[in-house]
Scaffold this active site. Structure first.
Site, mmCIF file in Angstrom:
data_model
loop_
_atom_site.group_PDB
_atom_site.id
_atom_site.type_symbol
_atom_site.label_atom_id
_atom_site.label_comp_id
_atom_site.label_asym_id
_atom_site.label_seq_id
_atom_site.Cartn_x
_atom_site.Cartn_y
_atom_site.Cartn_z
ATOM 1 N N HIS A 67 48.984 44.216 24.085
ATOM 2 C CA HIS A 67 48.328 45.359 23.442
ATOM 3 C C HIS A 67 46.865 45.475 23.891
ATOM 4 C CE1 HIS A 67 47.607 47.617 19.343
ATOM 5 N NE2 HIS A 67 47.164 48.288 20.374
ATOM 6 N N HIS A 70 44.017 48.507 25.485
ATOM 7 C CA HIS A 70 43.763 49.904 25.850
ATOM 8 C C HIS A 70 42.534 49.953 26.757
ATOM 9 C CE1 HIS A 70 46.594 51.140 22.763
ATOM 10 N NE2 HIS A 70 45.903 50.532 21.836
ATOM 11 N N ALA A 109 44.256 54.588 22.696
ATOM 12 C CA ALA A 109 45.158 55.238 21.734
ATOM 13 C C ALA A 109 44.436 56.316 20.939
ATOM 14 C CB ALA A 109 45.749 54.193 20.797
ATOM 15 N N HIS A 122 52.212 53.796 18.019
ATOM 16 C CA HIS A 122 50.756 53.737 17.885
ATOM 17 C C HIS A 122 50.221 55.124 17.580
ATOM 18 C CE1 HIS A 122 46.742 52.294 18.236
ATOM 19 N NE2 HIS A 122 47.068 51.161 18.813
ATOM 20 N N TYR A 141 45.808 53.703 11.279
ATOM 21 C CA TYR A 141 46.567 52.768 12.126
ATOM 22 C C TYR A 141 47.591 51.985 11.298
ATOM 23 C CZ TYR A 141 43.870 53.108 16.527
ATOM 24 O OH TYR A 141 43.308 53.522 17.713
ATOM 25 N N HIS A 146 49.373 45.859 15.223
ATOM 26 C CA HIS A 146 48.546 45.472 14.076
ATOM 27 C C HIS A 146 49.386 44.670 13.084
ATOM 28 C CE1 HIS A 146 47.536 49.623 15.558
ATOM 29 N NE2 HIS A 146 46.574 48.889 16.067
ATOM 30 N N GLU A 198 44.260 43.316 21.314
ATOM 31 C CA GLU A 198 43.593 44.634 21.356
ATOM 32 C C GLU A 198 42.087 44.463 21.513
ATOM 33 O OE1 GLU A 198 44.535 47.331 18.097
ATOM 34 O OE2 GLU A 198 44.035 49.077 19.285
#
Lengths: 348, 348
Positions: free
Chosen positions: A6, A8, A72, A178, A194, A223, A283
């Site tokens: 995960h 981004h 995201a 997501h 989220y 998450h 993340e």
């Protein structure tokens, strides 16, 4: 080996957001949209954006490979129509592809879908196919709320979404559920929207026969699964009350990541959810960037929490840190074989 | 003594729902609304509805007193206008009052507010005042989403809500944050909407200066705080990133109940949240009614989980089982004094 499922590209060069701003302005004023081909980003700009940021942190923490996707929160599927979403997804995905070409050992790609409020998810099939078949992507991110905070579209378990799932099943790629940004003042983006999106998706799966219709479909709920593992007893009871199969059946298709930013949360996740369903993730340079004064380490340094869970066997750690990712994202194996000179089936 | 702070009259006599159906039909057809005074329920019907249900379970589990309110899922504030909500709240609250008159040692009352989609929360002041001053209620339930699933009203921390908070502060009564039903097919009522509402409310409190403006205001977030304790590190980090005060400051005004239906969840709640902020609750004959085959006991038998938490001192148990409830609901002390012949300030 350690795979973070995960990540981004939150530090992408400014030319990408400049393009997006022009695109939004053009769309709002009903002018011709700028072409994504106008985005001018050099390889060095990509290197700079990563080497001091995600790549540095990956190396510091000993993460070998990150499954990397566009930011995201910037997907913002509520903006504009199909043309806007298609160009924006294509621009973001092409940039992720360049990241993976520059750092093939560090990144594998997951794509943004050109979802659009009010447009059928079938409109995402073309970009998903392009990313997977032409660019070697291993999965996609799926926004369960293309309205970005008002939840006015059909649930992700509705047949409306099936054309996308047919293609995902055919390509054998999973989706991470997501949400994107929140336009709703009730929902803070990373503090409410989220987690609510994660919780909502799980309960929809629980209620539906989606996995009867698509037995091979796989979703990662990020998450740490929102509120779900903390309320696992509630969900076991609800499944029972509603006459649904036991949750263990859902766990053939639903996985959770480890983006839970304190030790007690990770302890609970690993106690409640079978190890075969947990994928390492952090993340980084994401929702929670600071250092926790209680530990002296970054909140999102989730590897540290997992390594501190008592009585976690090496076999469990292997599952969480890479084996489950290889199972959920089977195209990763080819990626690893290509970038690390492994033979197919060989242990990374 | 054991006080359960979260019970709803889910087994109320059929005449109440019959009235509601007539009311909804009249409102939809723009006919004169039926009067709540037409509801014909005998004391014996109330006794029957409770003695085999909530009262039986309370006795079996050794709960002395339940803070009792109308069924949350039936509040349905999205239906009709102010007149509909006022009559419906009044009907439900009057019935709760009769329960408390019949069983003063077993129940203390919390009221439903006549919230209405699109109407100012100021419209709730009259009914709150009536319930507290005339009927001896000790608190209220506050629905943070009067649209029942679309979240299209202003956040509960907006000044729009201040007239209600002024009255709550003046009367010194807390509110439990509790959404109602969900009209949104994305949100299962008890499996998503409830927990999302809890999570959303906490994040709004974190972002706002509400408790600077109302230092004595108190809220109970039910269902163990939604996703919040599981993600306590995320919230500590978000507060830090956003330049907000540490979460400990929020805990002067925000409390969590124990409606978490498995042992690991309760363990986490009691590990992460200070004991002074946790109120015993089970929400019996509520969201999750069955017996957990893994334990042989009811999912919602939360007293059992709390008693199984290792190293919980008697002082901690006293806080969770009754002392915190007396602190958060100060009017309870008068209720106990009246029904148990205690002197004011005497330990129950």
């Amino acid at each position: 080996m350690i795979i973070d499922c995960h990540g981004h590209y939150t530090t992408s060069p400014k030319a990408l957001t400049d393009y997006r701003e022009q695109q939004i302005a053009a769309s709002a004023n009903k002018l011709a949209l700028p072409s994504p081909s106008q985005i001018n980003i050099s390889d060095d700009q990509i290197r700079e954006s990563l080497e001091e940021n995600q790549l540095r942190v990956q190396k510091e923490r000993g993460v070998d490979l990150t499954i990397f996707s566009p930011t995201a929160g910037a997907m913002a599927h509520h903006i504009g129509g199909l043309d806007v979403s298609r160009d924006w997804a294509r621009a973001c995905n092409d940039l992720i592809h360049r990241v993976c070409l520059l750092y093939p050992r560090n990144y594998a790609a997951v794509c943004q879908l050109p979802q659009t409020r009010g447009a059928s998810p079938a409109s995402c099939v073309e970009e998903l196919t392009r990313c997977v078949n032409e660019l070697g992507f291993v999965g996609c991110n799926l926004n369960p709320d293309p309205s970005d905070g008002y939840w006015d579209q059909l649930p992700i378990t509705d047949r409306y979404w099936y054309p996308l799932y047919e293609k995902m099943a055919e390509l054998d790629v999973p989706a991470m559920i997501h949400v994107s940004c929140s336009c709703n003042p009730n929902f803070h983006h990373t503090g409410a929207h989220y987690l609510n999106g994660d919780t909502t998706a799980f309960m929809l799966f629980l209620q539906s026969d989606l996995f009867r219709d698509f037995p091979s479909l796989r979703f990662v709920i990020p998450h740490g699964g929102g509120a779900v593992p903390y309320h696992w007893g509630r969900y076991r009871g609800l499944a029972q009350n509603l006459g649904r199969p036991p949750l263990s059946r859902l766990l053939d298709n639903v996985y959770f990541d480890t983006c839970v930013y304190h030790q007690p949360g990770i302890d609970l996740l690993l106690e409640v959810i079978p190890k075969k369903n947990i994928l390492f993730a952090s993340e980084i340079i994401g929702a929670v960037k600071g250092i926790d004064p209680e530990t002296g380490f970054h909140y999102d340094d989730t590897k540290r929490y997992i390594e501190s869970v008592p009585d976690l066997s090496q076999a469990d750690k292997d599952q969480i840190f890479f084996k489950n990712a290889l199972k959920v994202y089977p195209r990763l194996e080819r990626h690893l074989a290509a970038t690390r000179q492994l033979h197919p089936g060989e242990q990374p």
